[in-house]
Design a protein around this motif. Structure first.
Motif, PDB file in Angstrom:
ATOM      1  N   THR A  20       0.820  -1.208   0.000  1.00 44.29           N
ATOM      2  CA  THR A  20       0.000   0.000   0.000  1.00 44.29           C
ATOM      3  C   THR A  20       0.856   1.261   0.000  1.00 44.29           C
ATOM      4  OG1 THR A  20      -0.185  -0.008   2.416  1.00 44.29           O
ATOM      5  CG2 THR A  20      -1.891  -1.180   1.183  1.00 44.29           C
ATOM      6  N   GLU A  21       2.156   1.098   0.304  1.00 43.84           N
ATOM      7  CA  GLU A  21       3.088   2.231   0.270  1.00 43.84           C
ATOM      8  C   GLU A  21       3.683   2.434  -1.122  1.00 43.84           C
ATOM      9  OE1 GLU A  21       3.628   4.252   2.760  1.00 43.84           O
ATOM     10  OE2 GLU A  21       2.399   3.128   4.202  1.00 43.84           O
ATOM     11  N   GLY A  22       3.274   1.613  -2.097  1.00 45.39           N
ATOM     12  CA  GLY A  22       3.796   1.746  -3.447  1.00 45.39           C
ATOM     13  C   GLY A  22       5.261   1.351  -3.520  1.00 45.39           C
ATOM     14  N   LYS A  23       6.066   2.159  -4.202  1.00 50.77           N
ATOM     15  CA  LYS A  23       7.489   1.864  -4.366  1.00 50.77           C
ATOM     16  C   LYS A  23       8.249   1.927  -3.040  1.00 50.77           C
ATOM     17  CE  LYS A  23       7.753   3.493  -9.155  1.00 50.77           C
ATOM     18  NZ  LYS A  23       8.397   4.455 -10.093  1.00 50.77           N
ATOM     19  N   ASP A  24       7.662   2.536  -2.035  1.00 49.80           N
ATOM     20  CA  ASP A  24       8.322   2.670  -0.737  1.00 49.80           C
ATOM     21  C   ASP A  24       7.949   1.542   0.223  1.00 49.80           C
ATOM     22  OD1 ASP A  24       9.552   5.070  -1.500  1.00 49.80           O
ATOM     23  OD2 ASP A  24       7.812   6.247  -0.897  1.00 49.80           O
ATOM     24  N   PHE A  25       7.534   0.386  -0.322  1.00 45.73           N
ATOM     25  CA  PHE A  25       7.053  -0.696   0.547  1.00 45.73           C
ATOM     26  C   PHE A  25       8.113  -1.159   1.541  1.00 45.73           C
ATOM     27  CE2 PHE A  25       8.827  -2.924  -3.130  1.00 45.73           C
ATOM     28  CZ  PHE A  25       9.553  -3.959  -2.546  1.00 45.73           C
ATOM     29  N   ARG A  26       9.408  -0.992   1.192  1.00 42.60           N
ATOM     30  CA  ARG A  26      10.467  -1.418   2.123  1.00 42.60           C
ATOM     31  C   ARG A  26      10.555  -0.529   3.360  1.00 42.60           C
ATOM     32  NH1 ARG A  26      12.650  -2.636  -2.896  1.00 42.60           N
ATOM     33  NH2 ARG A  26      13.315  -4.826  -3.138  1.00 42.60           N
ATOM     34  N   ALA A  27       9.887   0.617   3.333  1.00 42.88           N
ATOM     35  CA  ALA A  27       9.862   1.490   4.508  1.00 42.88           C
ATOM     36  C   ALA A  27       8.718   1.126   5.448  1.00 42.88           C
ATOM     37  CB  ALA A  27       9.723   2.949   4.074  1.00 42.88           C
ATOM     38  N   HIS A  28       7.890   0.176   5.044  1.00 36.02           N
ATOM     39  CA  HIS A  28       6.748  -0.236   5.861  1.00 36.02           C
ATOM     40  C   HIS A  28       7.230  -1.102   7.017  1.00 36.02           C
ATOM     41  CE1 HIS A  28       2.885  -2.012   6.967  1.00 36.02           C
ATOM     42  NE2 HIS A  28       2.283  -1.110   6.205  1.00 36.02           N
ATOM     43  N   VAL A  29       6.671  -0.879   8.196  1.00 39.81           N
ATOM     44  CA  VAL A  29       7.107  -1.607   9.384  1.00 39.81           C
ATOM     45  C   VAL A  29       6.932  -3.115   9.242  1.00 39.81           C
ATOM     46  CG1 VAL A  29       4.865  -1.264  10.530  1.00 39.81           C
ATOM     47  CG2 VAL A  29       6.907  -1.769  11.894  1.00 39.81           C
ATOM     48  N   PHE A  30       5.844  -3.546   8.596  1.00 38.09           N
ATOM     49  CA  PHE A  30       5.615  -4.985   8.481  1.00 38.09           C
ATOM     50  C   PHE A  30       6.538  -5.635   7.458  1.00 38.09           C
ATOM     51  CE2 PHE A  30       0.989  -4.745  10.196  1.00 38.09           C
ATOM     52  CZ  PHE A  30       1.504  -4.593  11.480  1.00 38.09           C
ATOM     53  N   TRP A  31       7.012  -4.864   6.479  1.00 42.18           N
ATOM     54  CA  TRP A  31       8.019  -5.435   5.563  1.00 42.18           C
ATOM     55  C   TRP A  31       9.299  -5.709   6.335  1.00 42.18           C
ATOM     56  CZ3 TRP A  31      12.990  -4.189   4.174  1.00 42.18           C
ATOM     57  CH2 TRP A  31      13.528  -4.924   3.122  1.00 42.18           C
ATOM     58  N   ALA A  32       9.735  -4.735   7.141  1.00 46.34           N
ATOM     59  CA  ALA A  32      10.942  -4.922   7.939  1.00 46.34           C
ATOM     60  C   ALA A  32      10.775  -6.095   8.901  1.00 46.34           C
ATOM     61  CB  ALA A  32      11.254  -3.638   8.714  1.00 46.34           C
ATOM     62  N   LEU A  33       9.620  -6.196   9.529  1.00 42.75           N
ATOM     63  CA  LEU A  33       9.344  -7.282  10.467  1.00 42.75           C
ATOM     64  C   LEU A  33       9.433  -8.636   9.778  1.00 42.75           C
ATOM     65  CD1 LEU A  33       8.314  -8.415  13.171  1.00 42.75           C
ATOM     66  CD2 LEU A  33       5.991  -7.901  12.396  1.00 42.75           C
ATOM     67  N   ASP A  34       8.794  -8.767   8.633  1.00 41.51           N
ATOM     68  CA  ASP A  34       8.773 -10.043   7.927  1.00 41.51           C
ATOM     69  C   ASP A  34      10.150 -10.412   7.375  1.00 41.51           C
ATOM     70  OD1 ASP A  34       6.927 -12.177   7.143  1.00 41.51           O
ATOM     71  OD2 ASP A  34       7.365 -11.607   5.086  1.00 41.51           O
ATOM     72  N   GLU A  35      10.853  -9.429   6.843  1.00 43.04           N
ATOM     73  CA  GLU A  35      12.171  -9.667   6.263  1.00 43.04           C
ATOM     74  C   GLU A  35      13.153 -10.158   7.327  1.00 43.04           C
ATOM     75  OE1 GLU A  35      15.033  -9.520   3.024  1.00 43.04           O
ATOM     76  OE2 GLU A  35      12.833  -9.535   3.135  1.00 43.04           O
ATOM     77  N   LEU A  36      13.209  -9.474   8.453  1.00 43.79           N
ATOM     78  CA  LEU A  36      14.143  -9.848   9.508  1.00 43.79           C
ATOM     79  C   LEU A  36      13.735 -11.154  10.177  1.00 43.79           C
ATOM     80  CD1 LEU A  36      14.708  -6.315  11.069  1.00 43.79           C
ATOM     81  CD2 LEU A  36      16.363  -7.644   9.734  1.00 43.79           C
ATOM     82  N   CYS A  37      12.437 -11.375  10.306  1.00 41.70           N
ATOM     83  CA  CYS A  37      11.962 -12.620  10.914  1.00 41.70           C
ATOM     84  C   CYS A  37      12.330 -13.816  10.041  1.00 41.70           C
ATOM     85  CB  CYS A  37      10.451 -12.571  11.129  1.00 41.70           C
ATOM     86  SG  CYS A  37       9.787 -14.035  11.961  1.00 41.70           S
TER      87      CYS A  37
END
Length: 233
Positions: free
Chosen positions: A133-150
């Motif tokens: 939903t953040e478009g091209k900035d999806f990597r700045a989304h808190v849940f992207w960071a959470l899922d990636e690191l998890c």
């Protein structure tokens, strides 16, 4: 116990790991007395601190971080499980809280029965929380960071961390300080001090804030979205 108590228990456990991280980080940094070098760029009016010899962290620290992140991520999966039960359906091993970078990926998760039994209203609430939903900035989304690191911590290896120097500045109108991790424009003042902090050394997180701030961000973000689902219980 009430259905959402299981979600709250995972968040509570994440907070315990967070407190353990803060205590362990303080212990490991307290005894470090390495040389800190400050490079000044007169042309751009910026300064950048760095360690001459970066301190080595024990593996205990990233293990605690991983435990914290996994509990935060699990709280979202627990939420879906409880929502399915509240809808008088039986959840299965397929049920999970999707975290997607694209709309197509989210639709694929729905087709794979990740949210089977949930009403359209619940699915809409979950979709509104997706990184895409953040478009091209999806990597700045808190849940992207959470899922990636998890995913790294749970399925691949111990998370990579390092000690970095930064500048702590007083938050206006507050007794708290915030750590600035990039080059700082201008001159240091009385409310500024050089500090050492724990940072992720993972691709995509090179310029991220200190680990403490990221973990707090994740916990607070999950707690903030829970009331959105109260009406479904």
């Amino acid at each position: 116990m009430p259905l959402v108590d299981s979600v709250q228990c995972k968040i509570f456990r994440a907070k315990e790991h967070y407190d353990s991280f803060v205590a362990e980080a303080h212990r490991q940094l307290q005894g470090y007395s390495g040389r800190l070098v400050v490079e000044v760029n007169a042309a751009t009016n910026t300064f950048s601190p760095r360690f001459e010899d970066e301190p080595v962290l024990s593996k205990r620290l990233p293990l605690i971080i991983g435990d914290c992140i996994q509990n935060i991520r699990s709280s979202l999966d627990y939420l879906v499980w409880e929502l399915v039960l509240a809808a008088n359906c039986q959840p299965t091993e397929r049920h999970a809280f999707p975290i997607c970078e694209t709309s197509d990926a989210f639709k694929a998760c729905v087709k794979r029965n990740r949210l089977k039994g949930l009403s359209d209203d619940v699915i809409t609430e979950i979709e509104a929380l997706q990184p895409y939903t953040e478009g091209k900035d999806f990597r700045a989304h808190v849940f992207w960071a959470l899922d990636e690191l998890c995913n790294i911590s749970k399925h691949r290896r111990i998370l990579l961390t390092r000690v970095k120097p930064g500048v702590a500045r007083q938050v206006p109108g507050s007794d708290k300080s915030t750590v600035v991790t990039k080059d700082i424009a201008g001159q240091m003042d009385m409310d500024t001090e050089l500090v050492a902090f724990i940072a992720f050394n993972e691709r995509g997180f090179e310029n991220a804030p200190d680990v403490s701030a990221i973990l707090s961000w994740m916990i607070e973000s999950v707690e903030r979205i829970l009331p959105n689902f109260d009406r479904f219980f």
